[in-house]
Each structure stands twice: as structure tokens, then as C-alpha cells.
Design an enzyme around this catalytic site. Sequence first.
Site, short mmCIF file in Angstrom:
data_model
loop_
_atom_site.label_atom_id
_atom_site.label_comp_id
_atom_site.label_asym_id
_atom_site.label_seq_id
_atom_site.Cartn_x
_atom_site.Cartn_y
_atom_site.Cartn_z
N ASP A 28 -17.26 32.90 40.62
CA ASP A 28 -18.22 33.65 41.15
C ASP A 28 -19.17 32.41 41.95
O ASP A 28 -19.60 31.32 41.53
CB ASP A 28 -19.32 34.13 40.18
CG ASP A 28 -18.62 35.28 39.26
OD1 ASP A 28 -18.13 36.37 39.75
OD2 ASP A 28 -18.30 34.67 38.28
N ASP A 61 -35.54 51.25 34.05
CA ASP A 61 -36.03 50.36 34.90
C ASP A 61 -36.75 51.05 36.11
O ASP A 61 -37.08 52.35 36.32
CB ASP A 61 -35.38 49.26 35.07
CG ASP A 61 -35.95 47.90 35.11
OD1 ASP A 61 -36.69 47.69 36.13
OD2 ASP A 61 -36.00 47.04 34.26
N ASP A 70 -21.53 43.59 43.33
CA ASP A 70 -21.24 42.98 42.03
C ASP A 70 -21.77 43.79 40.84
O ASP A 70 -21.33 43.55 39.75
CB ASP A 70 -22.12 41.72 41.54
CG ASP A 70 -21.26 40.58 41.63
OD1 ASP A 70 -20.13 40.68 41.58
OD2 ASP A 70 -21.89 39.52 41.43
N HIS A 125 -36.25 44.99 40.93
CA HIS A 125 -36.43 44.60 39.25
C HIS A 125 -35.16 45.08 38.63
O HIS A 125 -34.56 44.48 37.90
CB HIS A 125 -37.72 45.10 38.72
CG HIS A 125 -37.94 44.56 37.29
ND1 HIS A 125 -37.93 45.23 36.12
CD2 HIS A 125 -38.32 43.39 37.08
CE1 HIS A 125 -37.87 44.54 35.09
NE2 HIS A 125 -38.13 43.37 35.57
N ASN A 139 -14.78 37.33 39.89
CA ASN A 139 -14.33 38.26 40.99
C ASN A 139 -14.64 37.32 42.28
O ASN A 139 -14.79 38.13 43.27
CB ASN A 139 -15.05 39.60 41.01
CG ASN A 139 -16.54 39.43 41.16
OD1 ASN A 139 -17.15 38.64 40.96
ND2 ASN A 139 -17.31 40.69 41.49
N ILE A 143 -22.69 36.57 41.42
CA ILE A 143 -22.91 35.94 40.11
C ILE A 143 -22.01 36.69 39.10
O ILE A 143 -21.28 37.58 38.98
CB ILE A 143 -24.28 36.08 39.75
CG1 ILE A 143 -24.86 37.46 39.47
CG2 ILE A 143 -25.17 35.64 40.96
CD1 ILE A 143 -25.95 38.06 39.04
N TYR A 236 -43.40 48.83 18.78
CA TYR A 236 -43.31 49.84 18.18
C TYR A 236 -42.56 49.84 16.96
O TYR A 236 -41.64 49.20 16.78
CB TYR A 236 -42.79 50.84 19.16
CG TYR A 236 -43.62 51.59 20.03
CD1 TYR A 236 -44.70 52.23 19.75
CD2 TYR A 236 -43.44 51.49 21.45
CE1 TYR A 236 -45.39 52.85 20.66
CE2 TYR A 236 -43.87 51.74 22.27
CZ TYR A 236 -45.03 52.59 21.87
OH TYR A 236 -46.18 53.13 23.02
N ASP A 269 -38.62 39.01 17.70
CA ASP A 269 -37.34 39.27 16.87
C ASP A 269 -36.23 38.07 17.26
O ASP A 269 -35.71 37.40 16.55
CB ASP A 269 -36.57 40.47 16.89
CG ASP A 269 -37.38 41.66 16.34
OD1 ASP A 269 -37.82 41.63 15.22
OD2 ASP A 269 -37.85 42.49 17.23
N SER A 302 -38.69 39.88 30.74
CA SER A 302 -37.60 40.78 31.12
C SER A 302 -36.24 40.26 31.52
O SER A 302 -35.34 40.61 30.91
CB SER A 302 -37.98 41.09 32.79
OG SER A 302 -39.30 42.22 32.80
#
Length: 675
Positions: A28, A61, A70, A125, A139, A143, A236, A269, A302
Site C-alpha cells: 500500500d 459513528d 480502500d 471521523h 492492494n 493504506i 457502562y 481494559d 478513537s
Amino acid sequence: MKKRLTILVLIFLLVNTPVAFADFIPNDDFYHNQWYFSRIEAEKAWEKTNSSPNVVIAVIDSGIDTKHEDLKENIWINGQEIPGNNYDDDHNGFVDDANGWDFINNEPNPNPQFSNAWTESGISHGTIIAGIISAKGNNNQGIAGVTWQSKIMPLKVLNERGEGRLSSVVRAVDYAVNNGADIINLSFTGFTYSESLREALERAYKKGVIVVAAAGNEQNGGDVNTDKKPIYPACYKGHNGEDLVVGVAATDALDQKTSFSGYGTKCVDLTAPGISFFSTITKGGNEKEKNKKYDGYWSGTSMASAVVSGVLALTIQTNPELSGRQALDIVLGTSDNISQLNPAYKNQLGYGRVNANRSVSFAQELLFEYSNLVVAAPASAISGQEQPKVKIFSVSGELVKEFDPFPGYRGGIKIANGEFDGKDGQDLVFGANGNQIKIFSFDGKLKKQFYPFAKNYKGAVSLAAADFDGDGLDEIVVAPAEQALPVKIFSADGKLKKEIYPYGKNYKGGFNISAADFDGDGKIEIVVASISVQEKVKIFNEAGTLLKSFNPFNLSYKGGINIAPILIFEKGNQKGSNLAFVPASGMESVIRIYNSKFSLQRQFLAFDRNQKKGANLAAADFDNDGLSDLAAASTSGTISQIKLFDSTGRELNSFNPYEENFKGGVNLGVIKIKN
């Protein structure tokens, strides 16, 4: 309750981060900008698994540029929906949702939409996140994603400025769960608690869907200690304290927590790289260069959560037998300990920094922890010949074990396998003409026996085993081969739990049966086919309610049908079963495989076209690739032969279980043993 999400979609920082080059580099164009792959050892992981084509990742999102060069090949397709016909073909409540849904405008276009107030961060985003997770790799353009191939489900809940409503997020989570998502990525944060969203995430948790969320970025120079000020959705929890969401913090190129990343003992986590990302953007999303398709350098939790979603997808694909929760445990447990590099944040950065190679390697090793063996038994007795023993073979055809479950008996023996006492792995169940069921351990020790019908019944039986009540132990399903008797479900100790009359109480033709979760609803169904005459195949739930009936072969075929359930693990959890059918006699041995929607997936011949005596079937993962394969055996009147096929119908091996002069046919079963 405050309905509008606190706007902290991410922090975009223009940072000139040193680029690390990997040993294995896909072709890429901008791969050299993706420094974080070497940090998580993605290149080594890709040598084992570089794609997850069967894993569905819902990106909830700001929408995704579904036509991006891509991304377009990796966008989820709702195969049950006909786009543009203004009709809800799959009856899921969303008209024309061929590629996802826009919950802002309530329409089937999940692409970002420009307006006078759009921002670069808002409009791109979701496209940025999708590219990090699963841009098409190797490919010759753009990226590479963490996984080079997957099914990205675009669900738009944020507008072109990065704003949205909690009610939209709730609907999107439910949509993802109800439409087959294995992973949900939530790369946005807010400080507003929503019980409705918590309940939606709990529904996802109970369905085995893994939800990955950003642990939050600092706002206005403030600290993001999630223990002191919980950030959502990462924080949560279930009513019993279940961790509903995988909270992901961001680290830099030195494995140190970034200055902006959230942290805490309760909500974080895992960590992942979260600075200086170069990714796909929405076309027109760069104000100065409208034709730009890639841009950087973005930073934020994110990005870190997107990396984790990609690693989870690779792990699930590597070992499809893993449940989503098991795959997550592997990702967490194989992370790199970065505590010494972060002394100020002891126990506040989760298990560590994600390591794709270690995760994929461990998942791969588990595939070889167990082996499925082929069990052969005579389908009938041949006059003047000795009764063959039950034989257990390796996939290569090597005899592993043999024994006689019914000493002195001459006739056919049916086989099933299951976990009946939870003590020493799977056991084998045998049924003989003469109405007796026996359960043996793998080493040939008799454990239990019982009579399913009245002792004066001398006919043959058909067998299946499955866990109907969810207690971890299998029940035994027994069907008569003749007389007007019901299909019965027993506990392993012979206690009757249920009986069903599939074709009415006067039907005397006998049944072949199978049992598994065919529709992916977590409940076991029973599939019944006639042994000798053409009747529709019928599918019942445990209560005996008819769910579906159909003809797997042409109406001109008048014989019986044999069945095998092909468990589907391609999406992490068992998401149902395909059904394999083959004629029992009187027709060439064409195997037809149908999915849970009863659409024909593939067909192929088990034996030569001139062999018109049908075949018997069994299914298991014989080649340890995590996908169910098929075994087919010859029926009465032909030389005994077993053939193994992979999930595509390619022949893996064939061998003769008995002497060539034995032509009584072969019944099949499998047993899973620990290596």
C-alpha cells in the site's frame, strides 16, 4: 435527561511522529506512514491471518464513505435486502438498508453528508475509523487496515460536526446486534449516563457481541480519570457488574500513556497506539484539497479503540470456534505489560498494550488443542459375514480404536456424540435395531443405557445430541425408523423430556434427525426428514412447534434424506448452522448445503455419478481450520468407503473403514478428543 452527546469525538493532533518500518511490508502506497503496526506486531500476525472476511464490525459513528477506493470492498452488504425497491425485504424494520443506516436522517444512506456547518473532524471521523480497522490491505493503493478484509457495517449516529443523540446510538446498537455484528466500535465519548444505552449494550453483551469504546480524551486541559468522572460508553456496567464495554486508552510510540488519554481502574481494559494516524478520509473532507482521499495525522483514543477492534477481528477469524468473549479474553490476556513504562498509572491502563501477533498466535494454537475423529459403524448386516465392529479413525484414515458396543448383535448401528456428564470430554451414543441406546466413553467404557421405546419395538433408530436446556450437558434425540412412534428427547440417564410427531400420529415411515442451533437464536432446533419416502424436511423447536418445512431436492425424487448440521463459526460465535442433505438411496449422492435462510449455498457429489444409492453424512472440523467439514460414507450395496470434504467441497481424504467384501453400508459419527 440531556439528549445531545457531549462533543468529544476525538482530538486531532498534528504531530510529526517518527515512522517505524516493519519487516513485512504490504504494498500500500502510504503504509510507511502507519508506524503503529510494528508496535503491535501486526506484520507477524499477518503471516498467520491478515484478513477476517467473515467478521462483521459495526462502526457506529459519523458515517463512512462507502465508495472510498480502500473501503468499498469491505463494506457490509445486507444480502437479504434488495436496494432501491422501497420495501423492507428482510422485515427488520428498515427499508432498503443494503449497507447500513443513517440514524440521524432515518434513511438507508450511511455516508457522511456535507452541509454549511461541516467540520473536517466531523465529516471524516467514521471514515478514518473504518480505514484504521479494515482498509483493504496489500492492494497497491492507500493504506492497510489492521485486518485487510472484513465486513464493515456503517451506522451513522453523528452528524457532519460530530454531534448526535443518545437515542440514535441506542437504535444503532440494537440494529448492529439484530443484523449480525460480531464487534461494535464506538469511537466517541460523553459524560452523560443513559440507562437506555446501558440496556442496549447489555443486550449486545448477552448476545455475545463485543463492544469496543474509546476511554476518552482530555477536554480543556482537564484530567480524564474515569474512576473520578466516568466517561461513556466505556464505563457502562451490567446490573451484576459485567463489563459491557471494552474501554481502550491510548499509548504513544514508547508504550507510554499519551498526555490526553483517559485512564482508570474501572473503565479501561486495554491500551493501543493512539497518536499520529494516517488514514482514509471522506472525499471532499479536506477543505484545502478537495480530492484528497487520505490524510493525517490524527490522534485520540478513537484511533486506539479502532486498532483493538481490528485485532479482535483477526483473532476471531483465526479460530472461528471461539466465542466473541473467548476471543476478547485472548486479546486481553496476550497484551504486553507496560506497567513499568507507566509507573504513575499502576493498574489504570487495563491488561496492557494490545499485541496482534501474540493474540493471533494463541488463537491459532487453540485450534490444535483438540482433534475430531471419524467414527464408523455398520449400517446393516450382511448374511454370512461377521458383524463389523465400531471403528474410530484419524482424519488420515489411521485406525485409532475399535470396539463392539452390542456383543452378539447383528445389524445397523446409529451414532451420535455429545457431552453428557461434564467429566471427561465427549462420549459416543449408539443405537441398535432392537430399541437399545448405549452411551460409551471414548475408551470404550459403558456409561449408561436405556430403552427409548417399548421393549417390543424391534426397529432401528436415528440419533442426535444437543444441549436443549442450556445446562452444558447434551440431551439425546431418538427417532424411530418405522411404526407410528414419536421423536423423543431424553436426558442422558434416559428420562423422557419431550416427544414430537413430525408428520402426524399415523405416519409410519420413520425418520432421520439432526439437532443444532440452525437460525443462530441460541436455541436448539430439531430437523426431521423421512427415511424412505419423499416428505418435506421439517424443522421444529424443542416445544414441538413447526418452524419451517421445505424440499432440499427436486419433487421428482421420492426417497429418503440424510442430514448433517454444519455448525457455522465463521463469525466468532456459533451463529447458526448450515444444513447438509444427501439422498438416502435411489439417486446419485449429491450433497446440497443450505444456509439458515434455506438458500442453496453449494452442492457437490460425494461419490461417482453411477453410484445411485445415496450416502450417510457427519460434520466436524477435520482439518483444524476452525470451519466445519463434511464426512460422507457409502450406503448398503456398495464397497465401504468414507470421504472427507472441506467447507468448500474439496476432497480432503478417502479411506475404506471395512474389508472390501463388506457392502452393508457405513453409518457415520464424530468424536472430539483432546490431543
